[in-house]
Write an enzyme that holds these catalytic residues in place. Sequence first.
Site, PDB file in Angstrom:
ATOM      1  N   CYS A  50      43.563 -61.518  -7.063  1.00 40.21           N
ATOM      2  CA  CYS A  50      42.398 -62.338  -7.132  1.00 40.21           C
ATOM      3  C   CYS A  50      42.735 -63.399  -8.378  1.00 40.21           C
ATOM      4  CB  CYS A  50      41.869 -61.355  -8.807  1.00 40.21           C
ATOM      5  SG  CYS A  50      42.974 -60.447  -9.622  1.00 40.21           S
ATOM      6  N   HIS A 304      42.267 -58.472 -14.216  1.00 43.96           N
ATOM      7  CA  HIS A 304      41.261 -58.968 -13.423  1.00 43.96           C
ATOM      8  C   HIS A 304      41.138 -60.387 -13.172  1.00 43.96           C
ATOM      9  CE1 HIS A 304      38.917 -59.002  -9.325  1.00 43.96           C
ATOM     10  NE2 HIS A 304      38.261 -59.330  -9.893  1.00 43.96           N
TER      11      HIS A 304
END
Length: 1284
Positions: A50, A304
């Site tokens: 990510c 994230h």
Amino acid sequence: MFGSLFEDEDGGGLAESPGPPGARKCGPKPPPPPRGVTGLCGIRNQGATCYLNSLLQTLLFTPEFRESLFQLGPEELGSLADKDKPGAKVRVIPIQLQRLFAKLLLVDQEAYSTTELTDSFGWTNSEELQQHDVQELNRILFSAIESSLVGTSGQELIANLYHGTLVNQIICGVCGRTSKREEDFQDLTVAVAGYPSLQHVLTDQYVEMEKLEGKNQYRCEQCNKLVNARKGARLKKLPPVLSFSLLRFSYDYVKWERYKETGKFTFPKELDMAAFCQDADQETDTMYELFSVVIHKGSAHGGHYHAYIRDVDGLGVWIPPEEQAVAIPTDPSTGKVDYIEVSNPTQLLKAILQQEGEGGTTVDKLSQSLMAQTGVSWNKRFKKQYGPITRFLKKYDDIFELNPVVNWVSLKEPTIPANGPDTAATNTVPNSSAGGDSCEKEETSLTQDSRMEGKCNCGVGVETRTAAVKNSTQNDAKRPGPSEASNFWFDFNDSRVRPIPESEIDTQYQGKESAYMLFYRRKSLTRPQEGWGHTAKDLPTYGMQAWQLAEVIEENSRLQKEREEYEIIINTISIDVLVSHEYMYQGGALQTLPGCHSNVMRLTLDRRKSLGELKVSVQEMLGSLWAGPMCLHIAKQLPTGLHLYDCVSEDDSRRVQDAGIAEGTQIFVWDGHQVGGLPVPSGERWEPIAISVIHGGGAGCHSNTSRGFPKCSALGEVRVLVSELTNIPVQSLVLTKLADNKSGNESVLLHNSQDGSSLRVLGFQDGDRLLAESKTSRRKRGGSPEVKPVGQTEVSQVTLSIEEHCSGNNMSANITIDTQETIGTVKMLALSQFELNDLQLEGGSHLRIVSTQGTGPPLYEDQTVESVSLRTDACLRLQPGKAPAPHQMVLYVSMLPSVDDVADFEVLTDKKATVGDCLRQTCARAGIPPEKWHLRRTNWCGEAEEPLNDLDISLEAATLHHGDLVVLQEGRIPPKGFVCMPVYLYPSPEQGMLGGGDSSMLGWITAGVNSLLHSIPEERGDGGSGVLFLGDLEISREATLLDLKTQLLTLPHMKDAPIPTPGFLRVRTVEGGRPARVLRGGNQTLKYLKINSATQLCVQVLHQEEDLSQSVLVLNLRRRVPNTREYTPEEELLWETCKGATPSVLKQAIADRFVLPLERVAVAKHLPEKFQWLAVQVPKNSGKPKGKKKGGGGGKGGGGGGANLKKPPYMLKDGDTIGVKDLQFDPHDTDDFSTPEDDAGREALRRAEEEKKQKRQQSKNSNKDGRKERRPEVGITIHVDDFR
């Protein structure tokens, strides 16, 4: 750097194959879904990439970077086809970036993979599964691009766009000379902690200047001396794209752990850098606009990344969030909602309520449906973020209507169910290409010219982008012009791309989810009109080369072909065609004609076709088998037979899938009126229920007939049918719905007043039994269906299998007996069958239930067969031994640890007996003393749980039941609130035992203790040589230390010891076999002193009474024998630390003890676990005390002399050994205090460590179970060939 909180989105697909209706089986993998309503493409997460995805999307939406990269052709970068040729210089990383950017811009795909790009990085060892920092990646990726472009026209691409220059300067406060040093920067690193905004930290770093004064003065070359000066930095040159790295992660040196700065830190949408430049007049272009915010969500140990990016070129379709249609994913193979993929709780609950219909449902049922559809409960999936489901429904009262009285919830506005052909409130979005007429309608809405224009533009299929624009236009979607670009932002979260309002950026100022990198673009940068995607047909091809467009055309063609093939596969279904010629209507349902085997014909068709085409296909398949009008009904096989539901041949224009026809559906072909000359009802209302009608004719004979009754039939109609079936007149017919053992329903008499109610209202289901009898026969049997009802022999009687294990013959027999009979009766019948007499059997006999789980406990003989749930074919075992009386119970006993000559056994005890009585009984049975054992209850799988430590309560009060398993475990458990500890007698202080003294009392104590230690053999080896085990002492935790000493004097070995009072005893804890902490304070409780059953205590007899204060440390001194590596025996030192626990104070106390000059004393603390000595050093400035210092050397007496020895690294405490060395014999202090025993101990530790390493390596090499080991933290590496 971060935890494994990153998801892999590249999953397989599901499609239907022939099977029962509604079944989902493995099928072909669906092609990638097309772009969403925004028209933008996401990037798939490879596992933990990510951070890479967020940075790549930022670079893609930086027009200057993207177009500069596109300008580099194969003549400079080379071709991928030549990369394996010897001597070829192929710059793989820039080529793969070009290919990725082109496909992200033009390929009709929801998300694209970065696998080819990461392969070009040289990642071949699962590096994509390793988490990294996006700031680190930004620097390394730019470095790799610069290295890859050396020698090309783009070698200054990164430098021209991202590199700036800052000047570090120091200004002399005397002569005014300025010393300057220029430094190149790629991004500006700014601190977050302690600053409220970006402007404040920039002012502090690039405006304010640090004063160099005092000890921090600057040596000026011109003044040639140390002078006061000012130090600071200024920005000299600003790049077109200015990036900031926010220092969100810090390290706590107190807790020794990383943490994330979550405080508020604001940043502007427009930033003027003029105030921070060295020469604002020369650097006139200083206005910047924010265009990308890389966000980190999580903590310092896991999280994230995603990015908020402004669409500078207007490539996407922006829809106001409040006007966005609810997009609910659907399964392309069935068209039904894929609830698992719905991430928004509002959408999810709304879709489920739409499925329930307009009436709504209870909150409990809504929660159950959520669990059934998604496999995850509300509490597990949403409660942490949104709270309880009831509170959530109340919060969104504009959507949901909740009645808290009856706990009923419904939608405020009636909507069409989500799985219907059209959805008003929601738009279902298939997970693959659009299926059915939806694509066809969009295509027909476009003119042929617009389609041709789109294909001529770049050769890609424009239909999807155009359809996205057309659909979004209905929701007032906006394609901004160049002047409006600053207002339109998108959230790029791996595969998902969604439009967001600009105000949402303000939510990323603080918290666990907050901004981590900022990208600003110079405001004066303008975009050419050709690069602006302001119309639906203008695809973002500006600056791209022909080979890139050709590759995109090929990719889109392949995707289109895959989707067409997939559409054909998932829309092809097989149905079963049944013909009425082979059926008859009987018993409320269609039955196959006698002697006729149903000929099921399988028809394969496309479910998107019309019902008219289905009729033609059926007619062609039947051929001459059918003539005349044709009516098609959906049929379903029920327990009663075949039943017809909806007619599917009335509207020929309707699609097959809209008619509810799916894989495996049965289609019944008939004329629509009669089958075999009888009319056949159809529809769900006439669905038959299979009911068994039991009736008898007296003398115990009975009949059981099963047939179907339409669930809409009134009870009165059923009476007439049953009357005809049983030949009992309707006037005298009595119907009783018999009890259902499975559901727990009781028998119910059906009165004539209920004749108007339908079977559905009366709660009839398949398998229910209906007792039909006349009023006369009912009166004869007493009127209660539970008292031997007619036709219920199989219910009131059971057949049991009995195994005989008394005589050793191992016989067996079957016994049929009424369920109301007792177990004692069953036993008597069994003894009679086996020709045995209970009086002749020694100890009697009893019965046990035998099942797959084993043999149960003995059955009580006064219990009935029904009360112990015995059914037909149940197995019982007849064994010797008296059956338990009603006031008794049998417990299974297992010993822990097991004793070789004692197997697991049973005990028969009274229910009113206490736990102590049961313990004594079990110990007597096992032949062990009860004083050293205790009982524990077990859990459902037989594992020992909490002990039964209350010996005075009854077994019933202890919740022990007949047949329970208990564990008999070694070791006595003290009562609640008490502790039981082992106590040892250690030698008295001063050289191992009490030496001679002048007083008669001292000699008397010395002689008595020496006699104890040497005349009684050692009973435990825990304490080492010269230690006597006194026994286990049980005492209350509320008892005081004085109580403990008093009770110690009552122990067997201490009764006759020459100890005048408890004050002559010193009680200490034992750690590592050595006396450690001294228990102080005679009135302190053992609970306060933190004494528990795991503590070991030792006692030392003193030559005088003692009451130590908290400031006194009990240390063991060992003096070094000169010119050797040996020590004298230990001597005890009571060190008073109230004047300071510093090295100098300790050395003074030791010097006084051994009558040595202070400067000749060297001391060290022994570390027995490591076999090392830690030298106690006196700081050089210890002679200049600075007054009191908390925890330091300046105590009450101002002892000075350095740090507190009670704190790290020394951590002096009771029982520590201090080595003392006379420096007269070691003037250079070369002796390290160690002994030969220390050398041997360190060598043993080294060997043990080596053995551990070898075992770990062997285990690692032999680990073949596939378990994934935790990866160490490693830096990012991108491999680049040398192009210089």
